[in-house]
Design a protein around this motif. Structure first.
Motif, PDB file in Angstrom:
ATOM      1  N   LEU A 194     -99.572   7.843  27.504  1.00 46.42           N
ATOM      2  CA  LEU A 194    -100.450   8.648  26.664  1.00 46.42           C
ATOM      3  C   LEU A 194    -101.882   8.114  26.650  1.00 46.42           C
ATOM      4  O   LEU A 194    -102.839   8.868  26.705  1.00 46.42           O
ATOM      5  N   TYR A 195    -102.013   6.786  26.587  1.00 44.48           N
ATOM      6  CA  TYR A 195    -103.350   6.218  26.365  1.00 44.48           C
ATOM      7  C   TYR A 195    -103.991   5.636  27.626  1.00 44.48           C
ATOM      8  O   TYR A 195    -105.191   5.458  27.678  1.00 44.48           O
ATOM      9  N   LEU A 197    -107.262   7.208  18.131  1.00 42.32           N
ATOM     10  CA  LEU A 197    -105.837   7.162  17.805  1.00 42.32           C
ATOM     11  C   LEU A 197    -105.205   5.883  18.337  1.00 42.32           C
ATOM     12  O   LEU A 197    -104.380   5.261  17.687  1.00 42.32           O
ATOM     13  N   ARG A 226     -93.815  -1.237  20.773  1.00 35.85           N
ATOM     14  CA  ARG A 226     -94.355   0.103  20.994  1.00 35.85           C
ATOM     15  C   ARG A 226     -95.770   0.212  20.418  1.00 35.85           C
ATOM     16  O   ARG A 226     -96.645   0.823  21.016  1.00 35.85           O
ATOM     17  N   ARG A 279     -82.061   8.890  21.384  1.00 36.62           N
ATOM     18  CA  ARG A 279     -81.721   9.465  22.689  1.00 36.62           C
ATOM     19  C   ARG A 279     -82.573   8.908  23.822  1.00 36.62           C
ATOM     20  O   ARG A 279     -82.484   9.377  24.951  1.00 36.62           O
ATOM     21  N   LYS A 280     -83.495   7.987  23.509  1.00 35.68           N
ATOM     22  CA  LYS A 280     -84.342   7.451  24.575  1.00 35.68           C
ATOM     23  C   LYS A 280     -84.008   5.985  24.794  1.00 35.68           C
ATOM     24  O   LYS A 280     -83.681   5.277  23.841  1.00 35.68           O
ATOM     25  N   ARG A 300     -93.915   5.475  26.816  1.00 37.20           N
ATOM     26  CA  ARG A 300     -94.617   6.662  26.311  1.00 37.20           C
ATOM     27  C   ARG A 300     -96.061   6.388  25.864  1.00 37.20           C
ATOM     28  O   ARG A 300     -96.982   7.081  26.297  1.00 37.20           O
ATOM     29  N   SER A 334     -86.996   4.922  13.212  1.00 37.90           N
ATOM     30  CA  SER A 334     -88.289   5.050  13.884  1.00 37.90           C
ATOM     31  C   SER A 334     -88.172   5.029  15.407  1.00 37.90           C
ATOM     32  O   SER A 334     -89.140   5.255  16.103  1.00 37.90           O
ATOM     33  N   LEU A 335     -86.987   4.745  15.935  1.00 39.88           N
ATOM     34  CA  LEU A 335     -86.786   4.812  17.380  1.00 39.88           C
ATOM     35  C   LEU A 335     -85.874   5.990  17.689  1.00 39.88           C
ATOM     36  O   LEU A 335     -84.807   6.125  17.092  1.00 39.88           O
ATOM     37  N   ASN A 336     -86.299   6.831  18.624  1.00 41.76           N
ATOM     38  CA  ASN A 336     -85.502   7.994  19.009  1.00 41.76           C
ATOM     39  C   ASN A 336     -84.185   7.525  19.635  1.00 41.76           C
ATOM     40  O   ASN A 336     -84.193   6.873  20.676  1.00 41.76           O
ATOM     41  N   ARG A 345    -108.382  10.825  21.172  1.00 43.99           N
ATOM     42  CA  ARG A 345    -107.318   9.931  21.623  1.00 43.99           C
ATOM     43  C   ARG A 345    -107.744   8.462  21.562  1.00 43.99           C
ATOM     44  O   ARG A 345    -106.943   7.591  21.236  1.00 43.99           O
ATOM     45  N   LEU A 366     -98.816   2.375  14.055  1.00 40.37           N
ATOM     46  CA  LEU A 366     -98.025   2.334  12.840  1.00 40.37           C
ATOM     47  C   LEU A 366     -96.632   1.786  13.150  1.00 40.37           C
ATOM     48  O   LEU A 366     -96.028   2.153  14.141  1.00 40.37           O
TER      49      LEU A 366
END
Lengths: 283, 603
Positions: free
Chosen positions: B465-466, B435, B511, B452-453, B461, B448-450, B432, B440
């Motif tokens: 995660l990090y 990563l 992001r 639904r969010k 997010r 590239s953007l969901n 991780r 990217l």
């Protein structure tokens, strides 16, 4: 939940959607309150001439055994609705799980799942269903599990197709590149974006399953007499159709209105969610 | 003077929206076009240029229609003639050359069948002469091997060849007017140059009139003598090419020209602040459509719509012509000299080769190998450096990026980050920590953007995660990220669909920044954006590098953008590096023939 309200608003924006929601709502409400509404016991027999037509005491007449047709019609959808609602829920849950899994992972797992689906699709489900009912009985739970299983097979294919469209999107790649776990990608990136397709699909499956359940009852495998059921009522009274249409017409009207209602709702849902992209042809 | 070939009077296109409010896609456009004249319609996405072009042949996209005004082609209004007359007019009188010829050609019919259809409908030739006419047309558009071409299917042709077939097809009916809708937009630069030269030649030889729609004023200026600038549904300035390019008057024209990155320019492209007026607001807007973004806007501009006023050979819709002609209101920033990079290497790519498929069983038996997409590419990126990766489609530039990100496996070679992190393997094999260091950003922010969010969820997010952050700290971090890419904090609750293209790309950049990366991989991140927005994104990237010292690997097909942004550059062709070096040196003094050809194609 606000999104549920938004969806309902979208569905009822069109006239056919409104009719559909009213019909479905009416049937669901009726199924809940019918036991307190009905004028007679469902198995109460009246000692008059059988096949009596509508009268003040019996608005929709009596059937072969002298039972009140209105009472039996009002109660006749309860088991069908119970079994098909849970059956559809089960079908959509397991079907979309394997569909999304196959679509996202691809490769060997995809092959395995899809070839199994092909095998089950090749089996005539009605005969298989009769076999299951003959072995395990026709308790609602057995019906839910078998119908849910068979109707989920089609959902697998739908969910996989919808997933394949989403998997190639850059936001899924972005999640992969971030180092998200596959399960998290499926739940947060893919599932919300195939949700619309699945919702429309489950509405359609529901109406098909209702028809299938009624067909089973018609054949005598769905509901055990004397429990009232539309399919069974039609089967029992159909030979006297020319003599006494009411015992057949009443359950037919009830079943058709419910199925038309579900289909209208599903169409309106598809239009409002943008799943149904049919537009006027160009030129 | 003879009657014009095409004249448009007070044309408005749109639909009637809620509360019977008219929604304008195109508003009050006046145009005349003489026979043989070439007119370019320039504008950014959503300005109504394509709708105007299609209206000229009596066609409206679904839901749209003519709200008022008149169109006359050769004395006839294409909206009023009979269907038979309209059919003769389309293809015979005027012909459309679409943006994507690959999609405009029927995939299941051979080229010959599609060419013959036009001749059957729009020429008096006997069927026996059709073949010869097709061959002559193909020679006219300089297609190699015309006889072979006739028997091919569209997918067997390259993009440039498909476009040439579309041009030949348009010419088959011997039209007096050609309508072109961004015909070179999907093509590589070297191909584009050829198609543009062909169009120029056709205009001169056949004396065909032309209306050419494009977002790219440099492309237009290659072909057209007259240029009309469209903004928010209106033509704001129109005049001869030379006048408009050298002395633009309307503040929007000036802003548009200043926002285009150019080679060998000492200043940075200057963005236009704000957004174009949306069609729903165009009906209720009483003032100038550009007033909201114009640095010269006065109360008069906001209160009344300017009328067209002539200036020499052109006309302009602007209240503040005097102030605009004085100029001085656009002050582009000076280009910074390359930052002091030092020699701390961040990324090292050594001998990288990539291929898409593993050899099949049969191939391995025969000892064959599927072709490699990228062959033996080596380069390095210093800390804080911006490296450009240029090349045409198929050169492998995006593939290299995906391999560094771990989304595409490699055949051989080694990628290391800061000497310690091994980036050779796929994403699943990377810890991780490593990563996090590489992020990217994609080309198309719509994908590239969901959808639904919310923006807040999207930015939270990578933080979850990090980093191990408390909820309060997390919210602050999201606010800080939005601030850093110049977006208001209120955007947290919005969905991507509620943002404009440029704003979405800012979110995508935010992001990437959330991970506090050392290297950001940018895959054509400005090519889906309008130039005025692109300029702002380029400036943002330069600011971010100056603030945080992050390195960028910037993939692009646009040499001017690369020269504006990057410190050094790699030129790729067919999966191999043709030339590499500092931007200043490579662009000033290209050594390889391919680099020279690419530079010569820049308009």
């Amino acid at each position: 939940m606000s999104s549920a309200v938004t969806i309902l608003k979208g569905v009822t924006a069109t006239r056919s959607g409104k009719i559909g929601v009213v019909l479905v709502g009416f049937h669901l409400l009726l199924a809940l309150v019918a036991p307190w509404l009905v004028p007679y016991e469902f198995d109460a027999q009246t000692a008059v001439i059988d096949h009596a037509g509508p009268s003040l005491a019996h608005w929709a007449g009596l059937d072969t055994l002298g039972r009140d047709v209105l009472t039996r019609t009002l109660l006749g959808g309860r088991e069908a609705l119970l079994v098909t609602i849970f059956g559809t829920g089960l079908a959509v849950v397991w079907g979309s799980f394997f569909g999304v899994l196959a679509g996202y992972l691809g490769g060997r797992i995809d092959e395995l799942i899809m070839r199994s689906v092909d095998i089950f699709l090749a089996i005539p489900w009605m005969i298989f269903l009769l076999l299951v009912i003959a072995s395990f009985g026709n308790a609602p739970m057995v019906m839910i599990l078998t119908l849910g299983f068979f109707y989920g097979i089609g959902v697998v294919r739908m969910a996989r197709a919808a997933t394949l469209e989403v998997v190639v999107k850059d936001y899924v790649l972005a999640a992969k590149a971030r180092g998200e776990r596959p399960l998290s990608i499926m739940m947060t990136e893919i599932l919300p974006n195939v949700r619309d397709v699945l919702m429309v699909e489950s509405a359609m499956r529901w109406s098909w399953m209702l028809l299938a359940f009624s067909a089973l009852s018609f054949l005598g495998f769905g509901v055990t007499p004397p429990t009232p059921d539309w399919g069974l009522m039609i089967a029992n009274s159909r030979i006297y159709l020319a003599l006494a249409p009411w015992p057949v017409l009443m359950p037919m009207i009830a079943l058709s209105s419910l199925i038309i209602g579900i289909n209208l709702t599903a169409d309106a849902l598809a239009k409002s969610l943008g799943v149904d992209k049919t537009t006027r042809a160009l030129v | 003077m003879t009657a014009p070939l095409l004249s448009i009077e007070n044309l408005s296109i749109g639909f009637t929206g809620l509360n019977d409010q008219p929604v304008f896609i195109v508003r009050d456009v006046n145009l005349t076009l003489a026979a043989g004249e070439t007119l370019g319609l320039v504008g950014e996405s959503g300005c109504g240029k394509s709708s105007l072009l299609l209206a000229m042949m009596g066609y409206y996209k679904q839901g749209l229609g003519r709200l008022r005004g008149g169109i006359a082609y050769d004395g006839q209004d294409p909206g009023l003639v009979s269907p038979q007359q309209l059919q003769a007019l389309r293809g015979g009188g005027m012909a459309l050359i679409p943006q994507n010829a690959g999609q405009a050609l029927t995939p299941t019919l051979r080229i010959k069948a599609q060419m013959v259809e036009v001749l059957r409908l729009h020429s008096d030739l006997a069927p026996g002469a059709w073949q010869a006419r097709c061959l002559a047309l193909f020679e006219r558009v300089k297609l190699p091997d015309p006889e072979q071409m006739l028997n091919r299917y569209p997918h067997e042709l390259s993009g440039g060849q498909q476009q040439r077939v579309a041009i030949a097809m348009a010419l088959a009916g011997e039209p007096d007017l050609l309508l072109l809708d961004e015909p070179t937009t999907g093509l590589d630069v070297t191909t584009q140059v050829g198609v543009l030269a062909l169009l120029q030649e056709i205009c001169q030889d056949l004396n065909t009139a032309m209306v050419y729609v494009s977002h790219d004023i440099q492309v237009i200026s290659q072909v057209c003598n007259q240029i009309a600038i469209m903004y928010a549904g209106e033509i704001v300035e129109m005049g001869p090419r030379a006048d408009l390019l050298t002395q633009p008057v309307h503040p929007y024209t000036q802003g548009l020209l200043a926002s285009i990155p150019r080679l060998n320019q000492q200043t940075l492209p200057h963005p236009i602040a704000g957004e174009m007026l949306q069609p729903v607001h165009r009906g209720s807007n009483v003032g100038c459509g550009y007033a909201g973004r114009c640095p010269l806007a006065t109360d008069q501009c906001r209160a009344t719509a300017p009328l067209a006023q002539p200036i020499a050979d052109r006309w302009v819709k602007c209240h503040e012509v005097t102030a605009a002609m004085a100029g001085e209101f656009i002050r582009p920033a000076q280009k910074l000299l390359a930052a002091n990079l030092g020699d701390r290497e961040l990324l090292s790519v050594a001998d990288l080769s990539i291929r898409y498929q593993a050899p099949t069983w049969l191939q391995s038996l025969r000892g064959q190998q599927p072709p490699a997409i990228v062959r033996a590419v080596s380069f390095g990126i210093q800390k804080g450096e911006i490296v450009g990766l240029v090349g045409e489609s198929g050169s492998g530039k995006s593939t290299i990026l995906k391999t560094i990100a771990g989304l595409q496996g490699s055949l051989s070679g080694r990628i290391t980050l800061s000497g310690t992190d091994d980036l050779t393997g796929p994403v699943e094999s990377r810890p991780r920590g490593s990563l996090r260091k590489v992020q990217l950003v994609f080309q198309n922010p719509d994908a590239s953007l969901n959808p639904r969010k919310t923006i807040g969820e999207i930015l939270r997010r990578p933080l979850e995660l990090y980093f191990d952050l408390a909820t309060g700290v997390m919210d602050q971090a999201v606010d800080a990220l939005l601030q850093r890419v110049n977006l208001p904090e209120s955007y947290k609750g919005r969905f991507p669909g509620q943002l404009s293209g440029g704003e979405k790309q800012r979110v995508a950049i935010a992001r990437a920044l959330a991970a506090k990366p050392e290297l950001i991989l940018c895959d054509e991140i400005t090519s889906a954006l309008d130039v005025s927005v692109q300029a702002a994104i380029l400036k943002l990237l330069l600011d971010l590098r100056a603030d945080s010292g992050v390195s960028l690997l910037f993939v692009s097909h646009d040499l001017a953008v690369v020269e504006t942004l990057c410190d050094s550059v790699l030129v790729l062709e067919g999966g191999e590096v043709r030339e590499a070096g500092l931007c200043a040196e490579v662009f000033k003094n290209p050594q390889h023939a391919y680099t020279q050809a690419l530079l010569a194609s820049v308009l």
